[in-house]
Design an enzyme around this catalytic site. Structure first.
Site, short mmCIF file in Angstrom:
data_model
loop_
_atom_site.label_atom_id
_atom_site.label_comp_id
_atom_site.label_asym_id
_atom_site.label_seq_id
_atom_site.Cartn_x
_atom_site.Cartn_y
_atom_site.Cartn_z
N GLY A 34 -0.32 -4.81 8.19
CA GLY A 34 0.69 -4.75 9.26
C GLY A 34 0.05 -4.24 10.55
CB SER A 41 -1.58 5.75 7.57
OG SER A 41 -2.68 4.96 7.92
CB SER A 108 -6.10 -6.53 6.42
OG SER A 108 -4.88 -5.96 5.99
N1 LIG Z 1 10.25 3.71 8.82
C1 LIG Z 1 9.04 4.12 9.17
N2 LIG Z 1 7.98 3.83 8.38
C2 LIG Z 1 6.75 4.25 8.73
N3 LIG Z 1 6.45 4.97 9.82
C3 LIG Z 1 7.49 5.29 10.64
C4 LIG Z 1 8.81 4.89 10.35
N4 LIG Z 1 9.61 5.32 11.33
C5 LIG Z 1 8.83 5.99 12.20
N5 LIG Z 1 7.55 6.00 11.79
C6 LIG Z 1 6.44 6.61 12.52
O1 LIG Z 1 5.60 5.55 12.96
C7 LIG Z 1 4.24 5.97 12.94
C8 LIG Z 1 3.42 5.03 12.05
O2 LIG Z 1 2.08 5.39 12.16
P1 LIG Z 1 0.99 5.06 11.06
O3 LIG Z 1 -0.23 5.83 11.47
O4 LIG Z 1 1.52 5.27 9.69
O5 LIG Z 1 0.77 3.51 11.30
P2 LIG Z 1 -0.39 2.57 10.76
O6 LIG Z 1 0.27 1.30 10.37
O7 LIG Z 1 -1.18 3.29 9.72
O8 LIG Z 1 -1.26 2.33 12.06
P3 LIG Z 1 -2.86 2.09 12.21
O9 LIG Z 1 -3.13 0.67 11.84
O10 LIG Z 1 -3.12 2.34 13.67
O11 LIG Z 1 -3.57 3.08 11.34
C9 LIG Z 1 4.21 7.39 12.44
O12 LIG Z 1 4.19 8.26 13.54
C10 LIG Z 1 5.53 7.49 11.67
O13 LIG Z 1 6.00 8.81 11.63
MG LIG Z 2 -3.17 3.89 9.60
#
Ligand SMILES: Nc1ncnc2c1ncn2[C@@H]1O[C@H](COP(=O)(O)OP(=O)(O)OP(=O)(O)O)[C@@H](O)[C@H]1O
Ligand SMILES: [Mg+2]
Length: 200
Positions: A34, A41, A108
């Site tokens: 995603g 994460s 990815s």
């Molecule tokens: N329903 C939700 N599910 C996941 N995260 C959420 C949700 N609502 C709000 N958030 C917030 O959105 C952010 C998601 O960040 P996260 O680091 O998990 O994204 P990621 O997909 O791992 O990004 P990256 O590819 O940059 O590592 C966090 O700050 C989280 O608290």
């Molecule tokens: Mg991440």
């Protein structure tokens, strides 16, 4: 290039089957994909906690953490992104062989790369989870401030802005992280994967 014709893998006595029996679990790759900020994460971390509470041995491979170690020599152009995922795929395959449930949290963005990992392991051992969240929401969240930098032209090849994200059409699980909270998403995932990781 290594002379592959002179390489003969050793057949060891203790097998994946033995390790799965010892750990009483079916090892799988739980592959989160995603946009940046979609919640890979955050959700993968919560899923891992829930699985640990239920007695499963897991390991979480997370994008930035791997990029500071194993893959620190790779950048974000298409070729390096391919190699990034290829290595993660091979490492995940080793974890499956070790009997451990591996969760991976990488953007990815390319379909072919995700398919390559799927094809590395036995059918059913790769479970793809699409954390689906509109770009505008990811950009509003911007937990690392990366979208801001990408819009300002400070980061090139940024997924969703200046590099594509190819939507998965055959993901086993899809989570709309703009429509459900972290807890609800993690509970849904655990419910769906539990029958697959329990030893028959
Ligand atoms: N329903 C939700 N599910 C996941 N995260 C959420 C949700 N609502 C709000 N958030 C917030 O959105 C952010 C998601 O960040 P996260 O680091 O998990 O994204 P990621 O997909 O791992 O990004 P990256 O590819 O940059 O590592 C966090 O700050 C989280 O608290
Ligand atoms: Mg991440």
């Amino acid at each position: 290039m290594t002379a592959e014709k002179n390489i003969v893998p050793h057949g060891h006595i203790i097998s994946m089957h033995d390790r799965r029996e010892l750990l009483a679990q079916n090892s799988k790759i739980i592959w989160f994909t995603g946009l940046s900020g979609s919640g890979k994460s955050t959700i993968a971390g919560r899923v891992e906690e829930m699985l640990n509470e239920r007695g499963f041995l897991t390991y979480l491979l997370d994008g930035d953490n791997i990029r500071t170690g194993l893959n620190k020599n790779l950048g974000f152009n298409d070729e390096d992104r391919n190699e990034n995922i290829r290595r993660i795929g091979e490492v995940s395959k080793l974890f499956i062989d070790a009997g451990v449930i591996v969760l991976t949290a990488f953007i990815s963005p390319f379909k072919a790369d995700r398919q390559l990992v799927r094809d590395l392991v036995a059918k059913g051992d790769f479970i793809e989870i699409f954390i689906n969240c509109p770009l505008e929401i990811c950009e509003l969240r911007d937990p690392k401030g990366l979208y801001k930098k990408a819009r300002a032209g400070e980061i090139k090849d940024f997924t969703g802005i200046s590099s594509p994200f190819e939507i998965p059409h055959r993901a086993e699980i899809e989570i709309r992280s703009d429509q459900m909270g972290v807890e609800q998403a993690a509970e849904k995932i655990v419910k769906l994967i539990k029958p697959k990781i329990e030893l028959d």
